[in-house]
Design a protein around this motif. Structure first.
Motif, PDB file in Angstrom:
ATOM      1  N   TYR A  28       0.800  -1.227   0.000  1.00 38.69           N
ATOM      2  CA  TYR A  28       0.000   0.000   0.000  1.00 38.69           C
ATOM      3  C   TYR A  28       0.840   1.288   0.000  1.00 38.69           C
ATOM      4  CZ  TYR A  28       0.588   0.759   5.052  1.00 38.69           C
ATOM      5  OH  TYR A  28       1.114   1.007   6.296  1.00 38.69           O
ATOM      6  N   ILE A  29       2.176   1.129   0.163  1.00 36.83           N
ATOM      7  CA  ILE A  29       3.061   2.293  -0.020  1.00 36.83           C
ATOM      8  C   ILE A  29       4.011   1.897  -1.155  1.00 36.83           C
ATOM      9  CG2 ILE A  29       4.715   3.880   1.064  1.00 36.83           C
ATOM     10  CD1 ILE A  29       3.621   2.911   3.820  1.00 36.83           C
ATOM     11  N   SER A  65       6.821   2.988  11.418  1.00 33.93           N
ATOM     12  CA  SER A  65       6.239   3.317  12.733  1.00 33.93           C
ATOM     13  C   SER A  65       7.226   3.294  13.890  1.00 33.93           C
ATOM     14  CB  SER A  65       5.102   2.357  13.044  1.00 33.93           C
ATOM     15  OG  SER A  65       3.980   2.728  12.312  1.00 33.93           O
ATOM     16  N   LYS A  68       7.783   6.566  15.507  1.00 37.16           N
ATOM     17  CA  LYS A  68       6.748   7.125  16.385  1.00 37.16           C
ATOM     18  C   LYS A  68       7.246   7.191  17.834  1.00 37.16           C
ATOM     19  CE  LYS A  68       2.977   5.636  13.398  1.00 37.16           C
ATOM     20  NZ  LYS A  68       2.005   4.614  13.041  1.00 37.16           N
ATOM     21  N   PHE A  96      -3.484  -1.181  13.064  1.00 43.26           N
ATOM     22  CA  PHE A  96      -2.896   0.138  13.321  1.00 43.26           C
ATOM     23  C   PHE A  96      -3.607   1.276  12.613  1.00 43.26           C
ATOM     24  CE2 PHE A  96      -0.269  -1.890   9.974  1.00 43.26           C
ATOM     25  CZ  PHE A  96      -0.380  -0.958   8.952  1.00 43.26           C
ATOM     26  N   ASN A 115      -1.753   4.587  14.195  1.00 39.51           N
ATOM     27  CA  ASN A 115      -1.601   5.752  13.314  1.00 39.51           C
ATOM     28  C   ASN A 115      -2.304   6.995  13.861  1.00 39.51           C
ATOM     29  OD1 ASN A 115      -0.316   3.880  11.800  1.00 39.51           O
ATOM     30  ND2 ASN A 115      -1.463   4.220   9.910  1.00 39.51           N
ATOM     31  N   GLU A 159       3.781   7.888   0.199  1.00 38.63           N
ATOM     32  CA  GLU A 159       2.782   7.658   1.242  1.00 38.63           C
ATOM     33  C   GLU A 159       1.708   8.749   1.217  1.00 38.63           C
ATOM     34  OE1 GLU A 159       4.309   6.350   4.941  1.00 38.63           O
ATOM     35  OE2 GLU A 159       2.311   6.145   5.768  1.00 38.63           O
ATOM     36  N   ASN A 166      -5.186   7.498   6.483  1.00 39.09           N
ATOM     37  CA  ASN A 166      -4.636   8.398   7.497  1.00 39.09           C
ATOM     38  C   ASN A 166      -5.327   9.759   7.421  1.00 39.09           C
ATOM     39  OD1 ASN A 166      -2.835   6.562   8.645  1.00 39.09           O
ATOM     40  ND2 ASN A 166      -1.252   6.995   7.115  1.00 39.09           N
ATOM     41  N   TYR A 190       3.506  13.643   9.355  1.00 37.64           N
ATOM     42  CA  TYR A 190       3.394  12.214   9.687  1.00 37.64           C
ATOM     43  C   TYR A 190       4.102  11.351   8.626  1.00 37.64           C
ATOM     44  CZ  TYR A 190       1.326   7.594  10.254  1.00 37.64           C
ATOM     45  OH  TYR A 190       1.160   6.233  10.390  1.00 37.64           O
ATOM     46  N   CYS A 194       7.366   8.857   9.132  1.00 31.41           N
ATOM     47  CA  CYS A 194       7.413   7.433   8.763  1.00 31.41           C
ATOM     48  C   CYS A 194       8.510   7.140   7.742  1.00 31.41           C
ATOM     49  CB  CYS A 194       6.068   6.994   8.169  1.00 31.41           C
ATOM     50  SG  CYS A 194       4.720   7.004   9.363  1.00 31.41           S
ATOM     51  N   TYR A 242       0.612  -3.252  17.868  1.00 33.10           N
ATOM     52  CA  TYR A 242      -0.807  -3.147  17.510  1.00 33.10           C
ATOM     53  C   TYR A 242      -1.607  -4.301  18.083  1.00 33.10           C
ATOM     54  CZ  TYR A 242       2.074  -0.512  14.380  1.00 33.10           C
ATOM     55  OH  TYR A 242       3.052   0.284  13.896  1.00 33.10           O
ATOM     56  N   GLY A 259       7.635  -1.690  12.547  1.00 23.60           N
ATOM     57  CA  GLY A 259       7.226  -0.784  11.480  1.00 23.60           C
ATOM     58  C   GLY A 259       6.941  -1.600  10.230  1.00 23.60           C
ATOM     59  N   VAL A 260       6.108  -1.063   9.335  1.00 22.73           N
ATOM     60  CA  VAL A 260       5.783  -1.832   8.124  1.00 22.73           C
ATOM     61  C   VAL A 260       6.951  -1.907   7.134  1.00 22.73           C
ATOM     62  CG1 VAL A 260       3.251  -1.594   8.214  1.00 22.73           C
ATOM     63  CG2 VAL A 260       4.607   0.121   7.004  1.00 22.73           C
TER      64      VAL A 260
HETATM   65  N1  GLN Z   1       3.437   4.752   7.352  1.00 27.21           N
HETATM   66  C1  GLN Z   1       2.646   3.630   7.794  1.00 27.21           C
HETATM   67  C2  GLN Z   1       1.169   3.975   7.780  1.00 27.21           C
HETATM   68  O1  GLN Z   1       0.800   5.084   8.091  1.00 27.21           O
HETATM   69  C3  GLN Z   1       3.088   3.280   9.161  1.00 27.21           C
HETATM   70  C4  GLN Z   1       2.392   2.046   9.676  1.00 27.21           C
HETATM   71  C5  GLN Z   1       3.317   1.111  10.377  1.00 27.21           C
HETATM   72  O2  GLN Z   1       4.529   1.106  10.235  1.00 27.21           O
HETATM   73  N2  GLN Z   1       2.714   0.196  11.073  1.00 27.21           N
HETATM   74  O3  GLN Z   1       0.354   3.158   7.472  1.00 27.21           O
END
Ligand code: GLN
Length: 306
Positions: A28-29, A65, A68, A96, A115, A159, A166, A190, A194, A242, A259-260
């Motif tokens: 998704y990114i 993440s 964060k 998340f 998030n 992103e 988000n 944000y 990330c 999460y 983190g993703v």
């Molecule tokens: N940048 C990712 C998001 O906003 C961060 C989520 C993650 O690392 N869990 O979805």
């Protein structure tokens, strides 16, 4: 007797490499979807500043993440306990990026690591800093003692171009009055937060203040008062993964954050920090090999917070 960390890390690393690498790189990114999925790095640093790394531990990746935690540390130190009026400290038990829970909780995110919680932290950064991006980078470079840490503008843009969820959360919280700046500015900050890139080595060294009661073990500087470091570690244990935080605690037994981008940082207070990176994620969005590695590592060292 102190475990032979170096030996255990090498053995567990070799064992995990032999096993299938399950999971998926998130799509998704787009900018992080193209990462080479076989990458695998581990880096360990203890409070005596003994270091040990395996595999791709000096290669930069998108910490996502994990950053964060830095943003929370900075904001908590500046705002103190009134921060908790805008974000709670309860495990979410939800994905998340869940919108569902925010409605039930009247726009107050369950914790600073989902998030929605990190969006509120970014909103506060916009309120209290003149140049929040620069301030964030400075803070991270300071705790890492390394100036070679940057945002990846391509990842941030990628992103932003896909941040429908988000943005929805941010607008929704704005309707409750829990976002003060313009939602676009919050999303921009944000996504930059990330997009920070670090290596496993930089990560394990930069988290040492949390293993050491808020004080950097190198120059003895207090980054956070002990009480605040203690509380951040508590939130890491209960919320760092999460809706898999219970599972991580059950299997690994350490506070940590994922983190993703496939990174995980884990902390044994008073002893060490360990960072693992492997991009394929399980269904909850946590690194498949990262979790396996850390489970086996704490089993073999015989040390956890329990
Ligand atoms: N940048 C990712 C998001 O906003 C961060 C989520 C993650 O690392 N869990 O979805």
């Amino acid at each position: 007797m102190k475990p032979d960390y170096q030996k255990i890390i090498s053995n567990v690393y070799a064992d995990i490499l032999k096993k299938p690498n399950s999971g998926k790189v998130p799509n998704y990114i787009p900018e992080i979807a193209c990462i080479e999925e076989h990458k695998f790095g581990v880096h360990f640093t203890d409070l005596g500043l003994n270091n040990f790394g395996c595999g791709n531990f000096q290669e930069k990746f998108s910490v996502q993440s994990i950053s964060k935690v830095f943003a929370l540390s900075f904001v908590y130190e500046k705002l103190g306990e009134k921060l908790w009026k805008r974000v709670d400290v309860e495990p979410s038990g939800n994905p998340f990026n869940s919108l569902l829970q925010l409605e039930a909780d009247h726009g107050i995110p369950r914790n600073p690591f989902i998030n929605a919680g990190a969006l509120v932290i970014c909103d506060i950064l916009l309120e209290i800093c003149e140049n929040p991006k620069e301030t964030l980078l400075e803070f991270i470079r300071d705790v890492a003692e390394d100036d070679e840490i940057f945002f990846n503008e391509k990842v941030a843009q990628s992103e932003m171009d896909h941040s429908y969820r988000n943005t929805a959360m941010c607008n929704f919280m704005k309707s409750f009055g829990n976002i003060h700046s313009k939602p676009n500015s919050v999303i921009d900050l944000y996504c930059h937060l990330c997009s920070i890139e670090m290596t496993c080595e930089q990560l394990s060294k930069s988290f040492l203040y949390l293993a050491n009661g808020g004080r950097k073990p190198t120059d003895r500087r207090q980054i956070l008062p002990y009480l605040k470091a203690k509380r951040i570690n508590a939130i890491l244990l209960t919320c760092g993964f999460y809706d898999e935080s219970g599972e991580f605690s059950f299997l690994v037994g350490l506070p940590g954050k994922s983190g993703v981008g496939g990174g995980i940082i884990a902390i044994l207070p008073q002893k060490y920090c360990i960072a693992v990176w492997s991009p394929k994620l399980n269904v909850k969005g946590n690194s498949y090999r990262g979790m396996k590695f850390l489970e086996e590592f704490t089993t073999q060292t015989g040390e956890t917070i329990f």
